[in-house]
Design a protein around this motif. Structure first.
Motif, PDB file in Angstrom:
ATOM      1  N   THR A  29       0.827  -1.205   0.000  1.00 14.78           N
ATOM      2  CA  THR A  29       0.000   0.000   0.000  1.00 14.78           C
ATOM      3  C   THR A  29       0.864   1.259   0.000  1.00 14.78           C
ATOM      4  N   VAL A  30       1.976   1.224   0.710  1.00 16.17           N
ATOM      5  CA  VAL A  30       2.869   2.382   0.712  1.00 16.17           C
ATOM      6  C   VAL A  30       3.450   2.612  -0.679  1.00 16.17           C
ATOM      7  N   VAL A  31       3.986   1.547  -1.284  1.00 19.61           N
ATOM      8  CA  VAL A  31       4.597   1.676  -2.609  1.00 19.61           C
ATOM      9  C   VAL A  31       3.557   2.112  -3.642  1.00 19.61           C
ATOM     10  N   GLY A  32       2.400   1.448  -3.635  1.00 15.58           N
ATOM     11  CA  GLY A  32       1.377   1.747  -4.632  1.00 15.58           C
ATOM     12  C   GLY A  32       0.865   3.169  -4.534  1.00 15.58           C
ATOM     13  N   THR A  33       0.553   3.627  -3.324  1.00 11.87           N
ATOM     14  CA  THR A  33       0.023   4.985  -3.185  1.00 11.87           C
ATOM     15  C   THR A  33       1.104   6.036  -3.428  1.00 11.87           C
ATOM     16  N   THR A  34       2.347   5.726  -3.093  1.00 11.91           N
ATOM     17  CA  THR A  34       3.437   6.664  -3.388  1.00 11.91           C
ATOM     18  C   THR A  34       3.557   6.889  -4.887  1.00 11.91           C
ATOM     19  N   LEU A 149      -8.599   0.267   2.433  1.00  7.58           N
ATOM     20  CA  LEU A 149      -9.300  -0.927   2.892  1.00  7.58           C
ATOM     21  C   LEU A 149      -8.389  -2.145   2.890  1.00  7.58           C
ATOM     22  N   MET A 150      -7.504  -2.243   1.922  1.00  6.12           N
ATOM     23  CA  MET A 150      -6.532  -3.338   1.947  1.00  6.12           C
ATOM     24  C   MET A 150      -5.687  -3.280   3.216  1.00  6.12           C
ATOM     25  N   ALA A 151      -5.334  -2.072   3.637  1.00  6.12           N
ATOM     26  CA  ALA A 151      -4.505  -1.916   4.837  1.00  6.12           C
ATOM     27  C   ALA A 151      -5.312  -2.135   6.109  1.00  6.12           C
ATOM     28  N   VAL A 152      -6.438  -1.443   6.240  1.00  5.04           N
ATOM     29  CA  VAL A 152      -7.200  -1.480   7.490  1.00  5.04           C
ATOM     30  C   VAL A 152      -7.878  -2.831   7.699  1.00  5.04           C
ATOM     31  N   GLN A 168      -1.715   6.377   3.769  1.00  2.00           N
ATOM     32  CA  GLN A 168      -1.720   7.826   3.945  1.00  2.00           C
ATOM     33  C   GLN A 168      -0.335   8.437   3.743  1.00  2.00           C
ATOM     34  N   ILE A 169       0.711   7.758   4.220  1.00  2.00           N
ATOM     35  CA  ILE A 169       2.056   8.327   4.053  1.00  2.00           C
ATOM     36  C   ILE A 169       2.518   8.258   2.605  1.00  2.00           C
ATOM     37  N   GLY A 170       1.799   7.487   1.780  1.00  2.00           N
ATOM     38  CA  GLY A 170       2.104   7.490   0.358  1.00  2.00           C
ATOM     39  C   GLY A 170       1.892   8.861  -0.266  1.00  2.00           C
ATOM     40  N   VAL A 171       1.011   9.679   0.343  1.00  2.57           N
ATOM     41  CA  VAL A 171       0.754  11.020  -0.192  1.00  2.57           C
ATOM     42  C   VAL A 171       1.956  11.941   0.036  1.00  2.57           C
ATOM     43  N   PRO A 172       2.431  12.109   1.297  1.00  2.95           N
ATOM     44  CA  PRO A 172       3.644  12.934   1.445  1.00  2.95           C
ATOM     45  C   PRO A 172       4.869  12.329   0.780  1.00  2.95           C
ATOM     46  N   LEU A 173       4.940  10.995   0.704  1.00  6.34           N
ATOM     47  CA  LEU A 173       6.052  10.378  -0.030  1.00  6.34           C
ATOM     48  C   LEU A 173       5.974  10.722  -1.508  1.00  6.34           C
ATOM     49  N   GLY A 174       4.753  10.713  -2.050  1.00  6.69           N
ATOM     50  CA  GLY A 174       4.582  11.105  -3.449  1.00  6.69           C
ATOM     51  C   GLY A 174       4.963  12.552  -3.674  1.00  6.69           C
ATOM     52  N   VAL A 216       4.555  -5.114  -7.129  1.00  6.97           N
ATOM     53  CA  VAL A 216       4.360  -5.242  -5.681  1.00  6.97           C
ATOM     54  C   VAL A 216       2.906  -5.562  -5.359  1.00  6.97           C
ATOM     55  N   ARG A 217       1.969  -4.893  -6.015  1.00  4.76           N
ATOM     56  CA  ARG A 217       0.555  -5.104  -5.701  1.00  4.76           C
ATOM     57  C   ARG A 217       0.048  -6.476  -6.138  1.00  4.76           C
TER      58      ARG A 217
END
Length: 460
Positions: A29-34, A149-152, A168-174, A216-217
């Motif tokens: 989820t981190v990699v994908g959202t980033t 939802l995958m995370a929670v 959520q941290i994928g947003v500031p990482l992005g 990754v996903r």
């Protein structure tokens, strides 16, 4: 079988998922959202720096406003992405939706990187740019709900805030990645070279990032809550219809919670501060590179506070964490422009760092908060559509509004009051909701999940 056990990543057969599987979900989820938000933010960064000149030059003094408006146009199509993703995500699973949103975002971003400018093809340049931005908006509208939802839904009950903070941290990482790459290109291709080809490289890099994110996903298992619903054949036939028939007011209030965060966040993620501070005809006229590095640095403080807020919300509840966050965000709003307007790059960074600390505390708990608001069978639709509407009400046109306010009043004080007002809206919406931290998320508890979390309402 009851799913009211610790919900430590339960599977459809009732066994406990291995911690290694949960770590894989968090990483994915981190990699994908980033990757997804890098693509989305690289556009907003380019708007503040070059798109007004390259695609909307004939508009003269209005080119900046129209360019920022194209950032907002994509938000108008987020609900379409949310409706589609919510419908298919509640019917066919979270994972398949995440794969397609990633591909759509990557393809749109890469095509922007090869798009001719207005000088080359005239009016078709801004038309094609807006069309590709619309596709980005559709993708972004569907991405967030599936990722959270995958995370929670894989998380232990007492750690949903921490797990939910991973997408959520994928947003500031992005944002960090987008600002960092743009700053690097401003060094490699300074001046006119940046306008000619330097800005294109970050868009083309999206192809590599998408391949990594897709790989990754693919290795992540489907959400255990959806797998349980599928096994029982309890998936909603028309989840969006059910959502609005029973939970329309909840969707609106949840959207306002996000709007209060999103309007303020888009001062950086929407490219406004970058454009305002580097505008050669503006009051500051700072160099591109230092400003981009300052924004990248503030993305780090945003990341850390977002992650911290997820953990804190597991200790003191989502609602209390949000209330603290709104107070911190309000402080950041009133300090932002006095520090930015000094023209000192270090004070500009300080203003952004203080602002993003509050932003993190009104963003980190959001995944867990939203997931705990809606019943399992319509949860993807609920979180996605609330998020998309909140994005329209909040960040969609925040940079455009800020630009227009400064042009109309000649002062950034009007922008400060606008952002303060949006923060108060988010606070009021939060106060209307009960804290549901730890509520069972599985399909055995639909009746409990369907009780309205809005104060003063017994049933949704």
């Amino acid at each position: 079988m009851s799913t009211s056990q610790p919900e430590a990543g339960f599977t459809p057969t009732g066994t406990i998922a291995a911690s290694a599987d949960r770590r894989r979900v968090v990483f994915a989820t981190v990699v994908g959202t980033t990757v997804e938000w890098y693509d989305f933010f690289i556009y907003a960064t380019a708007v503040g720096l070059v798109f007004g000149q390259l695609f909307f030059a004939p508009l003269g003094a209005n080119s900046a406003i129209v360019a920022f408006a194209t950032v907002g146009v994509s938000f108008l199509f987020r609900p379409l992405g949310a409706f589609l993703a919510g419908h298919f995500g509640d019917k066919y699973g979270r994972k398949v939706v995440l794969m397609w949103t990633l591909i759509l975002m990557g393809a749109s971003t890469a095509l922007i990187g090869v798009l001719p400018t207005y000088e080359a093809i005239g009016i078709w340049a801004p038309i094609l740019l807006v069309l590709l931005r619309i596709l980005q908006g559709i993708s972004a509208g569907g991405e967030w709900g599936g990722a959270v939802l995958m995370a929670v839904e894989h998380a232990p009950r007492t750690r949903r805030g921490a797990f939910g903070a991973s997408p959520q941290i994928g947003v500031p990482l992005g944002l960090l990645l987008a600002s960092g790459v743009m700053a690097l290109m401003a060094m490699i291709a300074p001046g006119d070279a940046f306008l000619v080809w330097g800005w294109r490289v970050p868009f083309l890099l999206s192809v590599v990032l998408i391949l990594v994110g897709y790989y990754v996903r693919r290795r992540v298992e489907e959400s255990p809550v959806f797998a349980e619903l599928a096994e029982r054949k309890e998936k909603a036939r028309m989840p969006i219809v059910t959502l609005f028939r029973k939970h329309a007011l909840l969707v609106f209030i949840a959207a306002l919670v996000f709007a209060g965060n999103n309007a303020v966040g888009y001062m950086t993620t929407g490219g406004y501060i970058q454009g305002y501070s580097t505008n050669p005809e503006g009051p500051l006229a700072l160099e591109r590179g230092p400003v981009l590095w300052a924004v990248a640095g503030s993305a780090v403080t945003w990341l850390l506070s977002t992650l911290a807020a997820g953990f804190v919300s597991d200790r003191i509840g989502r609602r209390t964490t949000y209330i603290i966050g709104w107070i911190l965000q309000l402080v950041g709003v009133f300090l932002l422009f006095p520090l930015v307007n000094t023209g000192n790059i270090w004070l500009l960074f300080l203003g952004l760092a203080i602002l993003t600390f509050g932003l993190g505390f009104t963003y980190g708990p959001q995944a867990a908060l939203y997931s705990e608001l809606f019943p399992a069978s319509i949860r993807f639709s609920g979180v996605s559509i609330s998020y998309a509407i909140g994005a329209i009400l909040g960040g969609a046109f925040a940079p455009t509004i800020a630009t227009a306010l400064v042009q109309a009043t000649g002062s950034t004080l009007s922008v400060t009051w606008y952002l303060a007002g949006m923060t108060v809206v988010g606070l009021i919406a939060t106060l209307l909701l009960r804290d549901r931290s730890g509520i069972p998320l599985g399909p055995d508890h639909e009746a409990e999940q369907s009780v309205s979390p809005i104060y003063g309402m017994a049933k949704a």
